[in-house]
Design a protein around this motif. Structure first.
Motif, PDB file in Angstrom:
ATOM      1  N   LEU A  10      10.257  23.473  47.984  1.00  0.00           N
ATOM      2  CA  LEU A  10      10.256  24.865  47.523  1.00  0.00           C
ATOM      3  C   LEU A  10      11.323  25.622  48.302  1.00  0.00           C
ATOM      4  N   VAL A  11      12.302  26.172  47.600  1.00  0.00           N
ATOM      5  CA  VAL A  11      13.368  26.954  48.225  1.00  0.00           C
ATOM      6  C   VAL A  11      13.139  28.422  47.891  1.00  0.00           C
ATOM      7  N   ILE A  12      12.911  29.230  48.904  1.00  0.00           N
ATOM      8  CA  ILE A  12      12.675  30.660  48.711  1.00  0.00           C
ATOM      9  C   ILE A  12      13.990  31.377  48.994  1.00  0.00           C
ATOM     10  N   GLY A  13      14.684  31.769  47.936  1.00  0.00           N
ATOM     11  CA  GLY A  13      15.987  32.396  48.067  1.00  0.00           C
ATOM     12  C   GLY A  13      17.023  31.678  47.226  1.00  0.00           C
ATOM     13  N   SER A  14      17.910  32.445  46.604  1.00  0.00           N
ATOM     14  CA  SER A  14      18.846  31.849  45.634  1.00  0.00           C
ATOM     15  C   SER A  14      20.288  32.239  45.905  1.00  0.00           C
ATOM     16  N   GLY A  15      20.625  32.443  47.182  1.00  0.00           N
ATOM     17  CA  GLY A  15      22.015  32.704  47.545  1.00  0.00           C
ATOM     18  C   GLY A  15      22.753  31.411  47.847  1.00  0.00           C
ATOM     19  N   ALA A  16      23.854  31.529  48.580  1.00  0.00           N
ATOM     20  CA  ALA A  16      24.687  30.360  48.860  1.00  0.00           C
ATOM     21  C   ALA A  16      23.916  29.273  49.593  1.00  0.00           C
ATOM     22  N   ALA A  17      23.100  29.655  50.578  1.00  0.00           N
ATOM     23  CA  ALA A  17      22.361  28.657  51.355  1.00  0.00           C
ATOM     24  C   ALA A  17      21.323  27.949  50.488  1.00  0.00           C
ATOM     25  N   GLY A  18      20.502  28.718  49.794  1.00  0.00           N
ATOM     26  CA  GLY A  18      19.437  28.133  48.993  1.00  0.00           C
ATOM     27  C   GLY A  18      19.944  27.245  47.877  1.00  0.00           C
ATOM     28  N   LEU A  19      20.992  27.683  47.171  1.00  0.00           N
ATOM     29  CA  LEU A  19      21.511  26.886  46.051  1.00  0.00           C
ATOM     30  C   LEU A  19      22.258  25.649  46.534  1.00  0.00           C
ATOM     31  N   THR A  20      22.960  25.761  47.661  1.00  0.00           N
ATOM     32  CA  THR A  20      23.627  24.581  48.221  1.00  0.00           C
ATOM     33  C   THR A  20      22.597  23.519  48.577  1.00  0.00           C
ATOM     34  N   LEU A  21      21.500  23.935  49.217  1.00  0.00           N
ATOM     35  CA  LEU A  21      20.456  22.981  49.570  1.00  0.00           C
ATOM     36  C   LEU A  21      19.842  22.354  48.326  1.00  0.00           C
ATOM     37  N   ALA A  22      19.539  23.189  47.330  1.00  0.00           N
ATOM     38  CA  ALA A  22      18.939  22.676  46.100  1.00  0.00           C
ATOM     39  C   ALA A  22      19.844  21.645  45.428  1.00  0.00           C
ATOM     40  N   LEU A  23      21.135  21.947  45.353  1.00  0.00           N
ATOM     41  CA  LEU A  23      22.080  21.000  44.741  1.00  0.00           C
ATOM     42  C   LEU A  23      22.180  19.704  45.542  1.00  0.00           C
ATOM     43  N   SER A  24      22.073  19.815  46.855  1.00  0.00           N
ATOM     44  CA  SER A  24      22.172  18.634  47.705  1.00  0.00           C
ATOM     45  C   SER A  24      20.942  17.735  47.593  1.00  0.00           C
ATOM     46  N   LEU A  25      19.842  18.292  47.086  1.00  0.00           N
ATOM     47  CA  LEU A  25      18.598  17.532  46.938  1.00  0.00           C
ATOM     48  C   LEU A  25      18.344  17.056  45.515  1.00  0.00           C
ATOM     49  N   ALA A  26      19.082  17.601  44.566  1.00  0.00           N
ATOM     50  CA  ALA A  26      18.714  17.495  43.144  1.00  0.00           C
ATOM     51  C   ALA A  26      18.589  16.066  42.624  1.00  0.00           C
ATOM     52  N   LYS A  27      19.361  15.153  43.160  1.00  0.00           N
ATOM     53  CA  LYS A  27      19.319  13.784  42.652  1.00  0.00           C
ATOM     54  C   LYS A  27      18.104  13.001  43.155  1.00  0.00           C
TER      55      LYS A  27
END
Length: 541
Positions: A10-27
């Motif tokens: 669960l990522v709380i926040g959708s700025g550069a940090a949150g989206l970078t982390l989400a993309l790095s985990l997506a696979k």
């Protein structure tokens, strides 16, 4: 209808940090991203200047590290600085690979690098004067392509959920209660890992360059959950925000000064040479205090930032956003100076983490402006913040992926209990307290502080917190109430931290203690329910 969601992360926040982390985990993981408003809102979108990185052969990692340590006034953690800078080139390349369109030189096609305050080299890569928008829009586009990432817009986290962990002697973070502003429901989001990427807390001040969403939510939630926070007294005031009655929070990028803009008094006289040999390119704390000093000395409301001596073509090419925005208010920056005033801009302190973004609470991470990594010390150097977002998001993602399969799903938490509260017919209390809080923080805990001002702020915050707690206990939750409660928590942490620092260093300037102490120490606050301590756990708990 209240729902229960279960994810890997669960990522709380959708700025550069949150989206970078989400993309790095997506696979490799199912990820939920909570966006407090629309996903393209937040501080990242409005960042203008650029990202500091060692990209030029004339520059070096050692030089970037040295500049950051100097700007941080002795409080930077050198290991964190070096870790960040060493990963800067790879971070920029990752953004380029995602599709970020950075500005290039017209002559040779190389990326254009600009220079900002505190930097000894041109190392700021940018996308004209709208770097944040270029980065954020690209990351949003990439996230929306991922099947493993679900985006929840207009979802506001209320509290973190912690529970006993039968596999250890410590509590674990297992999710959050979240207000869905689309239908006023309160959902339970649970995950093996929770990441706070909620940004800073600059809206605790009356004047800020940040959007209204910068209310310190992640810092407040982590503190309530038992995490330490550090160096909350170091609030960076950006020296140059547009001063105009209809300009709510428009920042005038530091890159103007990097490209030769001058700060002038109403008389037209330059004043920065009197304060620092680096003149307009001195670090932000020095420039902000100089402007504050001149405003108070002269009794004026603002000073001027002047780049009109540059050609109109140069200004249009490098600063199209600033030029267009100022024209909306009748200011032609190619012909006249810009009225500017300092405003709260960046929270240098935050939730204590390690180089992987781990907090004191098991399975809870914090990245970006929410966190305290040790990078910024007593004063953040310009354009290091977006770099920190990318580097630490990727570091946290690697750490999460290495252990995700070994983490058991959390126990199912109960739904939010609203059986003993009612709708409020006195929301004026919220707006009044919001205004009072931000005004006394600006007056008493601003750019220049005194013991007496801090004592007054302490008295005010205790009264406000009592009122807010009573209101929170009796009425249904709203976004405004959540933000007010979090701002009050963050204000208390700032005031307490400022009280404890008996010196002037970086962004904390005290008239009662004007000298810098020979010993540099972080201000670390430990909550009474500190999550780092062992707890007694049984299989039946």
């Amino acid at each position: 209808m209240n729902k229960h969601y279960q994810y890997d992360v669960l990522v709380i926040g959708s700025g550069a940090a949150g989206l970078t982390l989400a993309l790095s985990l997506a696979k490799h993981a199912r990820v939920a991203v909570l966006s407090k408003n629309a996903i393209n809102q937040g501080s990242t979108w409005y960042a203008q200047g650029g990202i500091a990185a060692v990209l030029d052969d004339q520059d070096s990692i050692d030089a970037h590290v040295a500049d950051t340590l100097i700007a941080g006034a002795g409080l930077c953690h050198e290991d964190a600085v070096r870790f960040t800078v060493e990963h800067s080139k790879a971070a920029i390349q990752w953004l380029i690979d995602q599709g970020v369109n950075f500005t290039k030189e017209t002559a040779n096609g190389d990326y254009h690098l600009t220079k900002e305050g505190g930097h000894s080299h041109r190392r700021i890569i940018h996308s004209a004067d709208a770097t944040g928008q270029a980065v954020h829009s690209t990351l949003i586009e990439q996230v929306q392509k991922q099947q493993n990432i679900d985006i929840f817009e207009n979802h506001v986290a209320i509290n973190l959920i912690s529970q006993a962990d039968a596999d250890s002697r410590k509590l674990r973070c297992s999710g959050a209660y979240v207000l869905d502003n689309n239908n006023d429901a309160i959902h339970v989001f649970q995950a093996k890992v929770v990441v706070l990427a909620t940004g800073g807390a600059s809206k605790v001040y009356l004047y800020s360059s940040n959007p209204d969403s910068a209310s310190g939510d992640g810092i407040a939630m982590a503190w309530r959950a038992g995490c330490r926070v550090a160096n909350m007294e170091f609030n960076q005031f950006h020296p140059t925000c547009l001063f105009h009655p209809r300009a709510k929070n428009f920042l005038i990028t530091e890159a103007l000064r990097g490209e030769g803009a001058y700060l002038r008094l109403p008389s037209g006289e330059r004043f920065m040479p009197r304060f620092d040999e680096r003149e307009e390119l001195a670090p932000r704390d020095i420039v902000a205090r100089a402007i504050d000093h001149e405003i108070k000395r002269l009794g004026c409301d603002f000073v001027y930032l002047d780049i009109s001596h540059k050609s109109p073509e140069f200004i249009a090419e490098h600063f199209p956003t600033v030029k267009a925005r100022c024209l909306e208010f009748g200011i032609d920056i190619t012909k006249e100076p810009i009225p500017v005033v300092p405003a709260a801009h960046y929270t240098c302190g935050g939730v204590v983490v390690d180089k992987n973004g781990q907090t004191d609470l098991q399975h809870l991470y914090a990245i970006g402006e929410t966190s305290f990594t040790g990078l910024h010390g007593a004063n953040r150097m310009a354009s290091n913040s977006l770099l920190e977002c990318i580097v630490y998001a990727q570091s946290a993602a690697q750490h999460i992926l290495a252990k995700l399969d070994k983490i058991n799903p959390p126990d199912r938490s109960p739904h939010w209990d609203a059986s003993r509260v009612r709708d409020s017919d006195e929301d004026v209390v919220i707006s009044h307290n919001w205004d009072e809080l931000r005004r006394f923080m600006w007056d008493y805990v601003g750019i220049v502080r005194t013991h007496k001002r801090l004592e007054r702020a302490t008295h005010r915050i205790k009264l406000l917190q009592k009122e807010i707690a009573e209101y929170y206990s009796n009425y249904n939750i709203s976004s405004d109430l959540i933000e007010l409660r979090n701002l009050a928590t963050v204000a208390e942490l700032i005031i307490r931290s400022a009280h404890e620092r008996k010196e002037s260093r970086g962004l904390h300037f005290s008239l009662d203690h004007p000298e810098k102490s020979p010993i540099a120490r972080d201000t670390i606050l430990v909550p009474t329910n500190f999550a780092g301590q062992d707890v007694i756990v049984s299989k039946d708990s």
